[in-house]
Write a protein that holds these residues in place. Structure first.
Motif, PDB file in Angstrom:
ATOM      1  N   HIS A 248      -8.363  95.956 164.235  1.00  0.00           N
ATOM      2  CA  HIS A 248      -8.556  94.520 164.374  1.00  0.00           C
ATOM      3  C   HIS A 248      -7.439  93.698 163.738  1.00  0.00           C
ATOM      4  O   HIS A 248      -7.565  92.480 163.605  1.00  0.00           O
ATOM      5  N   GLY A 249      -6.364  94.363 163.367  1.00  0.00           N
ATOM      6  CA  GLY A 249      -5.228  93.647 162.806  1.00  0.00           C
ATOM      7  C   GLY A 249      -4.730  94.295 161.529  1.00  0.00           C
ATOM      8  O   GLY A 249      -5.523  94.735 160.693  1.00  0.00           O
ATOM      9  N   ASP A 250      -3.418  94.352 161.383  1.00  0.00           N
ATOM     10  CA  ASP A 250      -2.827  94.960 160.190  1.00  0.00           C
ATOM     11  C   ASP A 250      -3.192  94.186 158.930  1.00  0.00           C
ATOM     12  O   ASP A 250      -3.336  92.961 158.957  1.00  0.00           O
ATOM     13  N   TYR A 251      -3.313  94.904 157.841  1.00  0.00           N
ATOM     14  CA  TYR A 251      -3.447  94.260 156.532  1.00  0.00           C
ATOM     15  C   TYR A 251      -2.647  95.064 155.515  1.00  0.00           C
ATOM     16  O   TYR A 251      -2.425  96.267 155.665  1.00  0.00           O
ATOM     17  N   VAL A 252      -2.189  94.379 154.488  1.00  0.00           N
ATOM     18  CA  VAL A 252      -1.395  95.003 153.439  1.00  0.00           C
ATOM     19  C   VAL A 252      -2.041  94.706 152.095  1.00  0.00           C
ATOM     20  O   VAL A 252      -2.619  93.629 151.899  1.00  0.00           O
ATOM     21  N   PHE A 253      -1.964  95.669 151.182  1.00  0.00           N
ATOM     22  CA  PHE A 253      -2.493  95.416 149.846  1.00  0.00           C
ATOM     23  C   PHE A 253      -1.739  96.242 148.820  1.00  0.00           C
ATOM     24  O   PHE A 253      -1.137  97.277 149.138  1.00  0.00           O
ATOM     25  N   CYS A 254      -1.747  95.725 147.612  1.00  0.00           N
ATOM     26  CA  CYS A 254      -1.168  96.451 146.487  1.00  0.00           C
ATOM     27  C   CYS A 254      -2.119  96.338 145.308  1.00  0.00           C
ATOM     28  O   CYS A 254      -2.613  95.247 145.002  1.00  0.00           O
ATOM     29  N   VAL A 255      -2.382  97.465 144.672  1.00  0.00           N
ATOM     30  CA  VAL A 255      -3.172  97.507 143.450  1.00  0.00           C
ATOM     31  C   VAL A 255      -2.273  98.076 142.355  1.00  0.00           C
ATOM     32  O   VAL A 255      -1.615  99.103 142.562  1.00  0.00           O
ATOM     33  N   ALA A 256      -2.220  97.420 141.209  1.00  0.00           N
ATOM     34  CA  ALA A 256      -1.415  97.914 140.089  1.00  0.00           C
ATOM     35  C   ALA A 256      -2.184  97.705 138.795  1.00  0.00           C
ATOM     36  O   ALA A 256      -2.873  96.696 138.634  1.00  0.00           O
ATOM     37  N   THR A 257      -2.057  98.650 137.895  1.00  0.00           N
ATOM     38  CA  THR A 257      -2.724  98.530 136.606  1.00  0.00           C
ATOM     39  C   THR A 257      -1.722  98.746 135.466  1.00  0.00           C
ATOM     40  O   THR A 257      -0.637  99.297 135.677  1.00  0.00           O
ATOM     41  N   LYS A 258      -2.098  98.323 134.288  1.00  0.00           N
ATOM     42  CA  LYS A 258      -1.323  98.590 133.076  1.00  0.00           C
ATOM     43  C   LYS A 258      -2.256  98.505 131.871  1.00  0.00           C
ATOM     44  O   LYS A 258      -3.387  98.008 131.991  1.00  0.00           O
ATOM     45  N   ASN A 259      -1.802  99.011 130.755  1.00  0.00           N
ATOM     46  CA  ASN A 259      -2.598  98.993 129.518  1.00  0.00           C
ATOM     47  C   ASN A 259      -3.961  99.655 129.698  1.00  0.00           C
ATOM     48  O   ASN A 259      -4.955  99.228 129.097  1.00  0.00           O
TER      49      ASN A 259
END
Length: 302
Positions: A248-259
């Protein structure tokens, strides 16, 4: 607000961009996921079809770990398109290139030959660190890669390792640093053919859809759906950027963590659990008619 966007011209063009529209329902769902996370978590999501976004600390700086290999491969193709490297160049491996670990390239004997295109594949697909540091050098080091990032509007994404003047950043963030919004939008530009050249973007994207490390975000997306991704992990940080070619359509995501309080290296590490939860949420949110879920027992192979 002014944003600088790279277009397929030899100049950087600044245009006035309208604010992205927030997906308030998705925003609430993501906030609920990170509420009890023991550490700092950044998330950025954009539906490429609707333009709607959701974000948490999306413009904060996080360690990239191996996600920095996306800018490194861009640096290589920048050299290729300038005629300073050839995609088919035959390289000679030397023991001095070895980065200790489980890398495939590190198992080569001194003097063995390998093509640049194979080294690029190992860097992205297998996340081979020996290949990555070799490519970083061939690209003109972090100095050249960071110059491209700066020229193309990326203010937070930088190579720190083996880059003069960035020793303090390396101490704080490691090999590289980025913001979730920037890393996701960088991959979106690759998808849209707007990095270096259309043919370079296409080649980079093809490498990014052949990822060996598919046990986190990719494990929550049906295996028959194409995804382009890159992951990263160090003791106190986990990260992944994914562009999903969804029905139903492209999507982009980024998950980042620290500490992160949890520094374990098991599948139950809180950072990896969060990445899987975000990926699962997004798949079913954008594809509500999908009844797919990971096969029973598949986690044994994570």
């Amino acid at each position: 607000m002014k944003r600088c966007l790279f277009v397929l011209l030899p100049v950087l063009v600044c245009i006035t961009a309208t604010a992205q529209k927030e997906d308030k329902v998705l925003q609430r769902k993501l906030e609920a996921l990170v509420k009890d996370f023991r550490g700092d978590a950044g998330i950025y999501v954009r539906n490429l079809k609707t333009g709607k976004t959701a974000s948490i600390l999306a413009d904060s700086i996080f360690p990239t770990a191996s996600m920095i290999k996306v800018p490194i491969i861009i640096g290589i193709f920048n050299k290729i398109e300038k005629g300073e490297l050839s995609y088919d160049t035959l390289l000679t491996y030397k023991d001095s290139l070895l980065y200790p670990g489980e890398d495939l390239l590190g198992s080569f004997r001194n003097g063995e030959k390998i093509s640049l295109k194979a080294v690029l594949m190992l860097m992205i697909t297998m996340s081979d660190n020996t290949a990555s540091l070799w490519c970083q050098s061939l690209a003109g080091t972090g100095i050249a890669i960071n110059a491209w990032l700066q020229e193309n509007g990326f203010q937070h994404t930088r190579v720190n390792s083996r880059t003069p003047g960035r020793e303090g950043n390396r101490t704080k963030y490691g090999w590289g640093q980025t913001a979730p919004r920037e890393m996701a939008e960088l991959v979106a530009r690759i998808r849209e053919g707007n990095v270096i050249s259309p043919r370079a973007s296409e080649r980079i994207y093809r490498n990014m859809i052949r990822i060996y490390w598919d046990t986190e975000a990719l494990s929550q997306i049906p295996p028959y759906i194409q995804t382009a991704s890159k992951q990263g992990a160090v003791n106190q940080a986990r990260s992944e950027v994914v562009l999903v070619n969804a029905p139903h359509g492209d999507y982009v995501f980024c998950v980042a963590t620290k500490n992160q309080k949890d520094e374990s290296w098991t599948m139950n590490n809180e950072g990896w659990v969060l990445i899987r939860k975000v990926s699962s949420l997004l798949w079913h949110y954008f594809e509500p008619d999908s009844h797919w879920k990971p096969a029973k027992g598949i986690e044994e192979w994570y």
